[in-house]
Write a protein that holds these residues in place. Sequence first.
Motif, mmCIF file in Angstrom:
data_model
loop_
_atom_site.group_PDB
_atom_site.id
_atom_site.type_symbol
_atom_site.label_atom_id
_atom_site.label_comp_id
_atom_site.label_asym_id
_atom_site.label_seq_id
_atom_site.Cartn_x
_atom_site.Cartn_y
_atom_site.Cartn_z
ATOM 1 N N LYS A 1 37.580 35.805 33.002
ATOM 2 C CA LYS A 1 38.782 35.914 34.511
ATOM 3 C C LYS A 1 38.598 37.667 34.499
ATOM 4 C CE LYS A 1 41.178 32.439 34.984
ATOM 5 N NZ LYS A 1 41.980 31.354 34.619
ATOM 6 N N PHE A 2 39.083 38.475 33.771
ATOM 7 C CA PHE A 2 39.294 39.423 33.914
ATOM 8 C C PHE A 2 37.728 40.180 34.486
ATOM 9 C CE2 PHE A 2 38.283 43.641 32.357
ATOM 10 C CZ PHE A 2 39.655 44.178 32.529
ATOM 11 N N VAL A 3 36.817 39.861 33.940
ATOM 12 C CA VAL A 3 35.701 40.358 35.429
ATOM 13 C C VAL A 3 35.282 39.726 36.915
ATOM 14 C CG1 VAL A 3 33.295 40.247 35.181
ATOM 15 C CG2 VAL A 3 33.984 40.530 33.367
ATOM 16 N N VAL A 4 36.167 38.587 36.596
ATOM 17 C CA VAL A 4 35.720 38.403 37.641
ATOM 18 C C VAL A 4 37.017 38.538 38.874
ATOM 19 C CG1 VAL A 4 36.510 35.779 39.152
ATOM 20 C CG2 VAL A 4 35.481 35.814 37.842
ATOM 21 N N VAL A 5 38.498 38.874 38.386
ATOM 22 C CA VAL A 5 39.506 38.551 39.168
ATOM 23 C C VAL A 5 39.315 41.078 39.159
ATOM 24 C CG1 VAL A 5 42.646 39.900 38.965
ATOM 25 C CG2 VAL A 5 40.595 36.984 38.131
ATOM 26 N N TRP A 6 38.676 41.630 38.405
ATOM 27 C CA TRP A 6 38.523 42.980 38.959
ATOM 28 C C TRP A 6 37.440 43.322 39.646
ATOM 29 C CZ3 TRP A 6 41.957 47.133 38.626
ATOM 30 C CH2 TRP A 6 42.526 47.199 37.798
ATOM 31 N N THR A 7 36.177 41.918 39.518
ATOM 32 C CA THR A 7 35.150 42.974 41.096
ATOM 33 C C THR A 7 35.900 42.381 42.398
ATOM 34 O OG1 THR A 7 33.271 42.144 38.993
ATOM 35 C CG2 THR A 7 33.535 41.796 41.257
ATOM 36 N N LEU A 8 37.101 40.804 41.863
ATOM 37 C CA LEU A 8 36.840 40.829 43.231
ATOM 38 C C LEU A 8 38.591 41.498 44.031
ATOM 39 C CD1 LEU A 8 38.130 36.554 43.077
ATOM 40 C CD2 LEU A 8 36.432 37.718 44.480
ATOM 41 N N SER A 9 39.292 41.854 43.286
ATOM 42 C CA SER A 9 40.289 43.383 43.388
ATOM 43 C C SER A 9 39.310 44.329 44.518
ATOM 44 C CB SER A 9 40.874 43.461 42.385
ATOM 45 O OG SER A 9 41.580 42.280 42.338
ATOM 46 N N ILE A 10 38.024 44.729 43.731
ATOM 47 C CA ILE A 10 37.430 45.945 43.845
ATOM 48 C C ILE A 10 36.843 45.429 45.107
ATOM 49 C CG2 ILE A 10 35.686 47.610 43.484
ATOM 50 C CD1 ILE A 10 35.553 47.106 40.352
ATOM 51 N N LEU A 11 36.212 44.678 46.126
ATOM 52 C CA LEU A 11 35.872 43.832 46.975
ATOM 53 C C LEU A 11 36.620 44.133 47.856
ATOM 54 C CD1 LEU A 11 33.089 40.834 45.255
ATOM 55 C CD2 LEU A 11 32.477 43.480 46.372
ATOM 56 N N PHE A 12 38.153 43.630 47.776
ATOM 57 C CA PHE A 12 38.929 43.303 48.692
ATOM 58 C C PHE A 12 39.281 44.856 49.148
ATOM 59 C CE2 PHE A 12 38.972 38.492 47.712
ATOM 60 C CZ PHE A 12 38.635 38.239 48.916
ATOM 61 N N SER A 13 39.274 45.439 47.803
ATOM 62 C CA SER A 13 40.121 46.998 47.903
ATOM 63 C C SER A 13 39.516 47.646 48.639
ATOM 64 C CB SER A 13 40.091 47.472 46.769
ATOM 65 O OG SER A 13 41.550 46.841 45.621
ATOM 66 N N ILE A 14 38.000 47.728 48.991
ATOM 67 C CA ILE A 14 36.678 48.488 49.715
ATOM 68 C C ILE A 14 36.778 48.125 51.586
ATOM 69 C CG2 ILE A 14 34.173 48.871 50.479
ATOM 70 C CD1 ILE A 14 34.032 48.705 47.129
ATOM 71 N N LEU A 15 36.907 46.532 51.549
ATOM 72 C CA LEU A 15 37.131 46.395 52.823
ATOM 73 C C LEU A 15 38.533 46.486 53.943
ATOM 74 C CD1 LEU A 15 36.427 42.555 52.508
ATOM 75 C CD2 LEU A 15 35.197 44.178 53.592
ATOM 76 N N VAL A 16 39.804 46.645 52.456
ATOM 77 C CA VAL A 16 40.992 47.270 53.175
ATOM 78 C C VAL A 16 40.250 48.727 53.587
ATOM 79 C CG1 VAL A 16 43.404 47.971 52.702
ATOM 80 C CG2 VAL A 16 42.267 45.437 52.510
ATOM 81 N N ALA A 17 40.720 49.305 52.144
ATOM 82 C CA ALA A 17 40.083 50.934 52.590
ATOM 83 C C ALA A 17 38.767 50.820 53.416
ATOM 84 C CB ALA A 17 39.302 51.585 51.447
ATOM 85 N N VAL A 18 38.497 50.444 54.440
ATOM 86 C CA VAL A 18 36.802 50.982 55.149
ATOM 87 C C VAL A 18 38.121 50.403 56.719
ATOM 88 C CG1 VAL A 18 35.289 49.652 56.741
ATOM 89 C CG2 VAL A 18 35.444 50.644 54.181
ATOM 90 N N ARG A 19 39.169 49.230 56.330
ATOM 91 C CA ARG A 19 39.308 48.416 57.472
ATOM 92 C C ARG A 19 41.274 50.296 57.876
ATOM 93 N NH1 ARG A 19 43.142 43.218 58.491
ATOM 94 N NH2 ARG A 19 44.153 44.083 60.517
#
Length: 351
Positions: free
Chosen positions: A9-27
């Motif tokens: 769960k730790f790996v999944v949550v942090w992976t999703l956090s990184i992916l969503f954060s990249i999208l938000v940063a680009v936006r």
Amino acid sequence: MSFFERVNKFVVVWTLSILFSILVAVRLIFAYIVHCTSIPWKPKDRILMEQPACFSDPTYGTHKYATVNRIRLHYVESGDKSKPLMIFVHGFPEMWYSWRHQITEFNKEYWVVAIDQRGYNQSEKPRGKHNYKIENMIVDLRALVHHLNRKQCILVAHDWGAFVGWEFVEQNKEMVQKYVMMGVPSRRQYYKLALSTMDQFKRSWYFFVFKFPYLAEELLTAGDYAIFYEMWNRKFTDNFTEDDLEAYKYVFSKSGAITAALNYYRANSSFICEPAREKDDGAKGMFILGQRDAAISHAACIVMANECPKLRVEVIPGANHFVHQDAPKATNTLIHDFLGPASNYKVETLT
């Protein structure tokens, strides 16, 4: 939960956090490039501004402080202290003032107390995300009820206040006469929905992004806190005015205010929640969701009805996530109907 499940769960949550954060940063970068000359990207300096007049309006009651659980909490009280105690607990990104429509409605029959949770507005803002573990806020609330010299209360909560509230009820059934939770299911059910249903997963993007320092602060302050206006669907109404928006900006422009509020997410975003010590059948409770809530799936109503079979579940047509502010009349009517006469509730003091 096994060690392997926790690591997974730790790996999944942090992976999703990184992916969503990249999208938000680009936006954010794209928006800045396109609108760099038309939008005030840096927040307006409000350090020397006077406190908004609405905060000192005697209509809402008296401002007080209590030191509980080693934290200085600010709250506003109104009504006759001899009457049943009703406590309002706000969510993110709010404060006591978000309950203005309920304070003036219920202070005739109850002693109402609307708090600033730790980290918010005039309450103390301890440094470090560990201070915002949900267990701390549960203790804050229990200690506040005792500070007010009461054995029991009627609990009304929204968003992160409701996350705290659901678990407070589980752990302190004897202290709660009735409860009304708005805007979110229990944290346990929210985590399950976010990781098992596509609808709630898409709505939970911000939960993952808020884990990251700096980026979340930039997102919330960009365009002079434009996200607050976005939360209200880019429109003002009689229930949420331009002056109300400025009051929110004033509060969250204070040093450390945004980070303290975000620490609720950072301290409780493992998506791991221990099983309930004792299940609540919902007989004392009501769950309210806005039909147009962008943050919470309607599946929340189903899972809470299944978890608490005697729970009353209501959806307010046309209301957004901030249902108690967006549709205060409908919300207040439901609460009145659910609670019945105030005379039904015994007042018991500790001393």
